[in-house]
Design a protein around this motif. Structure first.
Motif, short mmCIF file in Angstrom:
data_model
loop_
_atom_site.label_atom_id
_atom_site.label_comp_id
_atom_site.label_asym_id
_atom_site.label_seq_id
_atom_site.Cartn_x
_atom_site.Cartn_y
_atom_site.Cartn_z
N ILE A 1 0.89 -1.25 -0.06
CA ILE A 1 0.06 -0.07 0.08
C ILE A 1 0.91 1.43 -0.08
CG2 ILE A 1 -1.54 1.30 1.43
CD1 ILE A 1 -3.04 -1.24 2.07
N HIS A 2 1.88 1.32 0.71
CA HIS A 2 2.79 2.53 1.11
C HIS A 2 3.42 2.71 -0.52
CE1 HIS A 2 5.54 5.37 2.63
NE2 HIS A 2 6.62 4.65 1.91
N TRP A 3 3.99 1.56 -1.08
CA TRP A 3 4.56 1.74 -2.29
C TRP A 3 3.76 2.30 -3.50
CZ3 TRP A 3 4.54 0.78 -7.71
CH2 TRP A 3 5.58 0.99 -8.14
N ILE A 4 2.38 1.70 -3.61
CA ILE A 4 1.56 2.31 -4.37
C ILE A 4 1.18 3.76 -4.12
CG2 ILE A 4 -0.87 2.03 -5.49
CD1 ILE A 4 -0.79 -0.92 -4.98
N ARG A 5 1.03 3.87 -2.76
CA ARG A 5 0.62 5.37 -2.72
C ARG A 5 1.84 6.44 -3.00
NH1 ARG A 5 -2.96 8.46 -0.97
NH2 ARG A 5 -2.32 9.05 1.01
N THR A 6 2.94 6.06 -3.02
CA THR A 6 3.96 6.97 -3.15
C THR A 6 4.58 6.94 -4.62
OG1 THR A 6 5.73 5.28 -2.37
CG2 THR A 6 5.16 7.04 -0.78
N HIS A 7 4.10 5.97 -5.35
CA HIS A 7 4.40 5.70 -6.71
C HIS A 7 3.27 5.69 -7.50
CE1 HIS A 7 7.99 4.19 -4.67
NE2 HIS A 7 8.62 4.75 -5.49
N TYR A 8 2.16 6.20 -7.20
CA TYR A 8 1.03 5.93 -8.04
C TYR A 8 1.01 6.58 -9.18
CZ TYR A 8 -0.02 10.96 -7.24
OH TYR A 8 0.21 12.42 -7.49
N ASN A 9 1.74 7.22 -9.76
CA ASN A 9 1.89 8.08 -11.12
C ASN A 9 2.60 7.00 -12.08
OD1 ASN A 9 3.98 8.83 -9.71
ND2 ASN A 9 3.77 10.84 -10.69
N GLU A 10 3.26 6.01 -11.53
CA GLU A 10 4.10 5.12 -12.24
C GLU A 10 3.40 3.89 -12.79
OE1 GLU A 10 7.53 4.20 -9.93
OE2 GLU A 10 7.82 6.46 -9.20
N PRO A 11 3.76 3.17 -13.72
CA PRO A 11 3.18 1.93 -14.14
C PRO A 11 3.43 0.84 -13.06
CG PRO A 11 4.46 2.75 -15.95
CD PRO A 11 4.88 3.81 -14.66
N LEU A 12 2.46 0.14 -13.03
CA LEU A 12 2.19 -0.87 -11.59
C LEU A 12 2.41 -2.33 -12.18
CD1 LEU A 12 1.97 -1.59 -8.65
CD2 LEU A 12 -0.49 -1.73 -9.13
N SER A 13 3.52 -2.85 -11.84
CA SER A 13 3.79 -4.30 -12.41
C SER A 13 3.57 -5.10 -11.05
CB SER A 13 5.04 -4.48 -12.96
OG SER A 13 5.55 -5.94 -12.95
N ILE A 14 2.58 -6.09 -11.01
CA ILE A 14 2.49 -6.82 -9.91
C ILE A 14 3.67 -7.70 -9.32
CG2 ILE A 14 0.91 -8.62 -8.79
CD1 ILE A 14 -0.34 -6.01 -9.25
N ASP A 15 4.43 -8.27 -10.54
CA ASP A 15 5.40 -9.01 -10.32
C ASP A 15 6.66 -8.45 -9.73
OD1 ASP A 15 4.22 -11.36 -11.51
OD2 ASP A 15 5.04 -11.13 -13.33
N ALA A 16 6.73 -6.99 -10.09
CA ALA A 16 7.81 -6.08 -9.40
C ALA A 16 7.39 -5.79 -8.33
CB ALA A 16 7.93 -4.86 -10.44
N LEU A 17 6.00 -5.52 -7.85
CA LEU A 17 5.74 -5.08 -6.52
C LEU A 17 5.82 -6.22 -5.54
CD1 LEU A 17 4.10 -3.19 -4.63
CD2 LEU A 17 2.07 -3.86 -5.54
N ALA A 18 5.52 -7.60 -6.14
CA ALA A 18 5.43 -8.72 -5.19
C ALA A 18 7.00 -8.83 -4.79
CB ALA A 18 5.09 -9.87 -6.15
N ARG A 19 7.96 -8.77 -5.78
CA ARG A 19 9.45 -8.89 -5.42
C ARG A 19 9.48 -7.85 -4.38
NH1 ARG A 19 9.83 -9.70 -10.96
NH2 ARG A 19 10.48 -7.47 -11.52
N THR A 20 9.20 -6.65 -4.50
CA THR A 20 9.54 -5.71 -3.38
C THR A 20 9.07 -5.93 -2.01
OG1 THR A 20 9.39 -3.95 -5.30
CG2 THR A 20 9.13 -3.32 -2.78
N VAL A 21 7.95 -6.49 -1.94
CA VAL A 21 7.43 -7.03 -0.54
C VAL A 21 7.67 -8.50 -0.38
CG1 VAL A 21 5.75 -5.13 -0.75
CG2 VAL A 21 5.24 -7.50 -1.42
N HIS A 22 8.60 -9.04 -1.12
CA HIS A 22 9.06 -10.39 -0.95
C HIS A 22 8.01 -11.32 -0.75
CE1 HIS A 22 12.97 -8.69 -0.37
NE2 HIS A 22 12.40 -7.64 0.69
N MET A 23 7.00 -11.39 -1.64
CA MET A 23 6.01 -12.11 -1.64
C MET A 23 5.78 -12.73 -3.14
SD MET A 23 3.16 -10.77 0.88
CE MET A 23 2.16 -12.32 0.94
N SER A 24 5.06 -13.79 -3.39
CA SER A 24 4.78 -14.44 -4.83
C SER A 24 3.73 -13.57 -5.32
CB SER A 24 4.43 -15.73 -4.77
OG SER A 24 3.17 -15.99 -4.19
#
Length: 309
Positions: free
Chosen positions: A204-227
């Motif tokens: 949630i924090h990442w999306i709130r601070t990068h809301y204007n950037e393209p969102l890749s679920i795979d990349a976000l999952a790696r950022t928070v260390h989950m599948s």
């Protein structure tokens, strides 16, 4: 079921809020206090649905009734209930019962998740286990002890000299009641436990601070260390929406703020919040807010500003 002691505490709170609001003037809607994180809220009539980001907070309803839409979930509550948000969440809210004779009254306390975590760890509180992903927003009923804390908040405001010291202690007492009450996992999530418990909050924090950037679920999952699949499931369980739906609502709410400032073009705002197509932005904006971007912003500038949905 509200008992006699709780009804008495609500009556005292109503009197204290009315007194504070009279001192601020009849037209006051959201009253700041000497405690920078404590607000008094008044609405003299039912309101249309308003959309916004519900920040981490707790708001006790003293008089009137309210309805809140979180994702597709509708929460309805009345006097003696409080809505709590453990993380920033896009919501829609409206007052459904209020009048000049009996206004809607609420008391809102803004809460930093970090101070909740620090308090839980410092006090070594043993918190009850529960769902791995408790909802980000819930409605609970305040017991007599919690109502008494709100009474003492308002009594404290009548003694400005004591506010800096006792306000902090009272806020800690409120946090204690929140995290140990039924539904307390909403406030304490991320305060204890490992990476799995903090993952949704980090996302949630990442999306709130990068809301204007393209969102890749795979990349976000790696950022928070989950599948990706586990992140999607846990995120939706906590927020009632997918990460992409959350990002879309944040983008549109940020766009609305920009448009309200005036002298901006809808297309420019669309690009600034991350849309590649102004026409898609206009369609999704109208679907969420019920009017085209510039028309909606013009209507909002003519309305009184509310602190929270």
């Amino acid at each position: 079921m509200t008992n006699d002691s709780e009804l008495h505490a609500l009556d005292r709170l109503r009197g204290l809020v009315e007194k504070a609001m009279r001192g601020a003037g009849a037209g006051s809607l959201d009253l700041a206090t000497d405690l920078p994180w404590l607000w008094l809220v008044r609405r003299p009539a039912p309101t249309p649905a308003g959309r916004g980001i519900l920040s981490p907070s707790v708001c006790l309803l003293v008089q009137g009734e309210k309805e809140m839409l979180v994702g597709q979930q509708v929460l309805r509550y009345g006097p003696g209930c409080y809505v709590q948000a453990g993380m920033a969440m896009p919501v829609s809210g409206q007052v459904t019962r209020a009048s000049e004779a009996a206004p809607y009254y609420g008391i809102r306390v803004d809460v930093d998740p970090k101070e909740v975590a620090a308090f839980v760890l410092e006090m070594r509180l043993q918190l009850a286990g529960g769902d791995a992903d408790p909802p980000v927003v819930t409605v609970e009923r305040a017991d007599e002890a919690m109502l008494d804390v709100f009474v003492r908040f308002l009594r404290l405001l009548e003694r400005p000299r004591d506010v800096p010291v006792l306000g902090r202690l009272l806020k800690q007492e409120l946090i204690y009641h929140l995290v140990t009450a039924p539904g307390g996992a909403t406030m304490s999530r991320g305060a204890v436990g490992g990476q799995r418990e903090r993952a949704v909050g980090d996302a949630i924090h990442w999306i709130r601070t990068h809301y204007n950037e393209p969102l890749s679920i795979d990349a976000l999952a790696r950022t928070v260390h989950m599948s990706p699949s586990v992140l999607h499931r846990r995120f939706k369980a906590a927020t009632v929406m997918s990460p992409l739906q959350y990002q879309k609502q944040v983008r549109l709410l940020e766009a609305r703020k920009m448009l309200m400032s005036g002298d901006v073009e809808a297309a420019s705002v669309a690009y600034e919040v991350g849309y590649e197509s102004p026409s898609q932005f206009s369609r999704e904006y109208r679907r969420l807010f019920g009017a085209p971007p510039l028309k909606d912003a013009e209507q909002l500038r003519r309305q009184p500003v509310a602190a929270q949905p």
